[in-house]
Design a protein around this motif. Sequence first.
Motif, PDB file in Angstrom:
ATOM      1  N   VAL A  54     -12.613  -6.127  -2.134  1.00 26.63           N
ATOM      2  CA  VAL A  54     -11.332  -6.600  -1.593  1.00 26.63           C
ATOM      3  C   VAL A  54     -10.916  -5.737  -0.399  1.00 26.63           C
ATOM      4  N   GLY A  55     -11.034  -4.417  -0.551  1.00 26.35           N
ATOM      5  CA  GLY A  55     -10.693  -3.519   0.542  1.00 26.35           C
ATOM      6  C   GLY A  55     -11.583  -3.722   1.756  1.00 26.35           C
ATOM      7  N   LEU A  56     -12.885  -3.910   1.512  1.00 27.82           N
ATOM      8  CA  LEU A  56     -13.808  -4.169   2.615  1.00 27.82           C
ATOM      9  C   LEU A  56     -13.490  -5.488   3.301  1.00 27.82           C
ATOM     10  N   LEU A  57     -13.136  -6.485   2.503  1.00 31.93           N
ATOM     11  CA  LEU A  57     -12.826  -7.807   3.052  1.00 31.93           C
ATOM     12  C   LEU A  57     -11.539  -7.776   3.852  1.00 31.93           C
ATOM     13  N   GLN A  58     -10.491  -7.207   3.256  1.00 31.48           N
ATOM     14  CA  GLN A  58      -9.178  -7.175   3.894  1.00 31.48           C
ATOM     15  C   GLN A  58      -9.112  -6.191   5.059  1.00 31.48           C
ATOM     16  N   GLY A  59      -9.784  -5.061   4.907  1.00 25.40           N
ATOM     17  CA  GLY A  59      -9.680  -4.031   5.923  1.00 25.40           C
ATOM     18  C   GLY A  59     -10.884  -3.924   6.834  1.00 25.40           C
ATOM     19  N   LEU A  91      -1.711   6.003  13.088  1.00 32.80           N
ATOM     20  CA  LEU A  91      -1.215   6.541  11.820  1.00 32.80           C
ATOM     21  C   LEU A  91      -0.178   5.623  11.192  1.00 32.80           C
ATOM     22  N   SER A  92       0.655   5.008  12.027  1.00 34.32           N
ATOM     23  CA  SER A  92       1.643   4.066  11.510  1.00 34.32           C
ATOM     24  C   SER A  92       0.974   2.853  10.898  1.00 34.32           C
ATOM     25  N   GLN A  93      -0.128   2.413  11.524  1.00 31.71           N
ATOM     26  CA  GLN A  93      -0.831   1.238  11.019  1.00 31.71           C
ATOM     27  C   GLN A  93      -1.400   1.477   9.622  1.00 31.71           C
ATOM     28  N   VAL A  94      -1.775   2.712   9.323  1.00 36.90           N
ATOM     29  CA  VAL A  94      -2.239   3.036   7.973  1.00 36.90           C
ATOM     30  C   VAL A  94      -1.156   2.710   6.951  1.00 36.90           C
ATOM     31  N   THR A  95       0.077   3.098   7.262  1.00 39.37           N
ATOM     32  CA  THR A  95       1.184   2.846   6.330  1.00 39.37           C
ATOM     33  C   THR A  95       1.520   1.359   6.257  1.00 39.37           C
ATOM     34  N   ILE A  96       1.421   0.665   7.385  1.00 44.03           N
ATOM     35  CA  ILE A  96       1.693  -0.774   7.403  1.00 44.03           C
ATOM     36  C   ILE A  96       0.652  -1.526   6.586  1.00 44.03           C
ATOM     37  N   GLN A  97      -0.614  -1.123   6.732  1.00 38.94           N
ATOM     38  CA  GLN A  97      -1.690  -1.761   5.969  1.00 38.94           C
ATOM     39  C   GLN A  97      -1.485  -1.583   4.465  1.00 38.94           C
ATOM     40  N   ALA A  98      -1.005  -0.407   4.082  1.00 37.95           N
ATOM     41  CA  ALA A  98      -0.780  -0.146   2.655  1.00 37.95           C
ATOM     42  C   ALA A  98       0.193  -1.151   2.067  1.00 37.95           C
ATOM     43  N   ALA A  99       1.275  -1.435   2.794  1.00 39.80           N
ATOM     44  CA  ALA A  99       2.268  -2.388   2.297  1.00 39.80           C
ATOM     45  C   ALA A  99       1.753  -3.815   2.346  1.00 39.80           C
ATOM     46  N   SER A 100       1.089  -4.186   3.442  1.00 40.00           N
ATOM     47  CA  SER A 100       0.683  -5.579   3.614  1.00 40.00           C
ATOM     48  C   SER A 100      -0.463  -5.974   2.690  1.00 40.00           C
ATOM     49  N   VAL A 101      -1.382  -5.050   2.421  1.00 43.35           N
ATOM     50  CA  VAL A 101      -2.563  -5.389   1.614  1.00 43.35           C
ATOM     51  C   VAL A 101      -2.316  -5.204   0.120  1.00 43.35           C
ATOM     52  N   TRP A 102      -1.626  -4.128  -0.267  1.00 36.32           N
ATOM     53  CA  TRP A 102      -1.595  -3.764  -1.677  1.00 36.32           C
ATOM     54  C   TRP A 102      -0.275  -4.052  -2.396  1.00 36.32           C
ATOM     55  N   ALA A 153      -8.162   1.962   5.996  1.00 32.83           N
ATOM     56  CA  ALA A 153      -7.074   2.247   5.061  1.00 32.83           C
ATOM     57  C   ALA A 153      -7.175   1.477   3.742  1.00 32.83           C
ATOM     58  N   PRO A 154      -7.375   0.140   3.747  1.00 28.03           N
ATOM     59  CA  PRO A 154      -7.437  -0.573   2.463  1.00 28.03           C
ATOM     60  C   PRO A 154      -8.543  -0.088   1.525  1.00 28.03           C
ATOM     61  N   PRO A 155      -9.822   0.022   1.993  1.00 28.08           N
ATOM     62  CA  PRO A 155     -10.835   0.532   1.065  1.00 28.08           C
ATOM     63  C   PRO A 155     -10.618   1.992   0.693  1.00 28.08           C
ATOM     64  N   LEU A 156     -10.058   2.789   1.624  1.00 32.68           N
ATOM     65  CA  LEU A 156      -9.806   4.191   1.304  1.00 32.68           C
ATOM     66  C   LEU A 156      -8.762   4.316   0.206  1.00 32.68           C
ATOM     67  N   ILE A 157      -7.729   3.496   0.269  1.00 37.91           N
ATOM     68  CA  ILE A 157      -6.720   3.498  -0.795  1.00 37.91           C
ATOM     69  C   ILE A 157      -7.346   3.094  -2.117  1.00 37.91           C
ATOM     70  N   ALA A 158      -8.245   2.101  -2.081  1.00 36.17           N
ATOM     71  CA  ALA A 158      -8.932   1.682  -3.304  1.00 36.17           C
ATOM     72  C   ALA A 158      -9.781   2.825  -3.870  1.00 36.17           C
ATOM     73  N   LEU A 159     -10.460   3.558  -2.995  1.00 38.89           N
ATOM     74  CA  LEU A 159     -11.292   4.675  -3.459  1.00 38.89           C
ATOM     75  C   LEU A 159     -10.435   5.810  -4.019  1.00 38.89           C
ATOM     76  N   LEU A 176      -2.761   2.618  -7.948  1.00 35.28           N
ATOM     77  CA  LEU A 176      -2.608   2.185  -6.561  1.00 35.28           C
ATOM     78  C   LEU A 176      -1.365   2.794  -5.900  1.00 35.28           C
ATOM     79  N   GLY A 177      -0.244   2.832  -6.633  1.00 38.52           N
ATOM     80  CA  GLY A 177       0.992   3.356  -6.073  1.00 38.52           C
ATOM     81  C   GLY A 177       0.875   4.804  -5.657  1.00 38.52           C
ATOM     82  N   ILE A 178       0.241   5.611  -6.502  1.00 37.34           N
ATOM     83  CA  ILE A 178       0.050   7.024  -6.177  1.00 37.34           C
ATOM     84  C   ILE A 178      -0.883   7.169  -4.979  1.00 37.34           C
ATOM     85  N   ALA A 179      -1.942   6.363  -4.952  1.00 35.95           N
ATOM     86  CA  ALA A 179      -2.902   6.430  -3.853  1.00 35.95           C
ATOM     87  C   ALA A 179      -2.234   6.103  -2.523  1.00 35.95           C
ATOM     88  N   VAL A 180      -1.366   5.105  -2.516  1.00 33.88           N
ATOM     89  CA  VAL A 180      -0.647   4.740  -1.293  1.00 33.88           C
ATOM     90  C   VAL A 180       0.228   5.898  -0.822  1.00 33.88           C
TER      91      VAL A 180
END
Length: 428
Positions: A51-56, A242-253, A380-386, A397-401
Amino acid sequence: MSHPGFPSPARARYALLALSILGFFLSMDITLTTLLIEPMKRDMSLTDLQVGLLQGTAFGLALGIASIPSGRLIDRKIRTRLLFWGLVSWIIAMVITALAPNFLSLVVGRVILGANAALLVPAAFSLAADLYPPDRRAVATSLLVVGQAAGQGIGILAGGLAFDALTRWHGADPGLLSGLPPWRLLYLAAAMLGGVILLMLAPVREPARQEQHDQSGKTSVALRELWQYRGFLLPLIIALLLSQVTIQAASVWATPMLIRNYHLTPGQFAGWLSAVLLVGGIAGAGGSGWLGKLGQRHGGRAGVLVPAVVAALAIAPLSLFGMAPGVPIFAAMLTAHIFAGAVVATLGVIAITLNIPNEVRGLALGTNTLLTAIFASATAPPLIALVSSTLGGESRLGIAVAVLCAPCAIGAALSFYQSIRFFRRAGA
């Protein structure tokens, strides 16, 4: 009131409306994937990493690789034609996703979407910048982002309600509509809507390019000219990355968290989540035009970034939204997070359109897209998953974000500040 060298007010308004609706459509399609990722995951037996690879990664790498060539096309070619053919390719990608038999096919669809996003979004911003003079450009640019924010909200609302309705019909009659599962039908519907957007873009005419310093068109010349702005542009791009990392966290997860942590179905949260996206995104994007104009009035062209510093700092504590003890607090923190993210993203683009000359503006936007796509959207998405897996599994997931995003938000604020300082020291 007409301005010499710019389109008539009526033509400018229609073009801006059409471009805003295009942004609405593109954003809605991207949000649709986020909404439907859990049903897709179950139907196709995908893992969180996939999912992270697909989305991110698939989308982000394609976006990044295509961004520089797309930026040069935008600076040199007729942008209205680029928008037309890019949208045709986007529609084809939606059909590929709808009919995908396996994970690889989904990746192909996301790659095509990413490559075309690298063309369509910067081309729309570049074209919109030539519709109005600089003193009106901040508000006009923010309206494009309002369209994107509205697309996110409506995509969640319409997609969630349509998904639940189609699920009920599919359960009552599995053979309905050729037996395609609901998520596939929604992708086909989105592809058909793209045809309507093509018709809306047809009357838009290419405006004259404004504020050109060099018209040689050579890439080597363009790169040398862009390099002159490195002190301002590099920290700005780092901040946006760096901002996009935080935006991706909200939009994907965010939606997987609602399903997993709070045991909600898409239909149960589609209504209020769409309101969260609409309120946060539209308020942030729309307010950015006013904030940017205020900052420009008091701090010059680089002053548009002062509100971005404040917004980035606010994102740091708001990145804890995934650890909220209940849905109401989750919703409130997510709303504020989306608002601040929209402010940051919009003001970053406005700063580029105000401070970078026309003939290298597309290259600057493409460079920003390249770096943020590869080092943020793709990772960012696969890294959060990892990180989540390392911390104990999908429930983390919440802690990882929070672990990943809070430091990124602080780094973004510092980078915005550095960009402002350099611009002011240079006396620009």
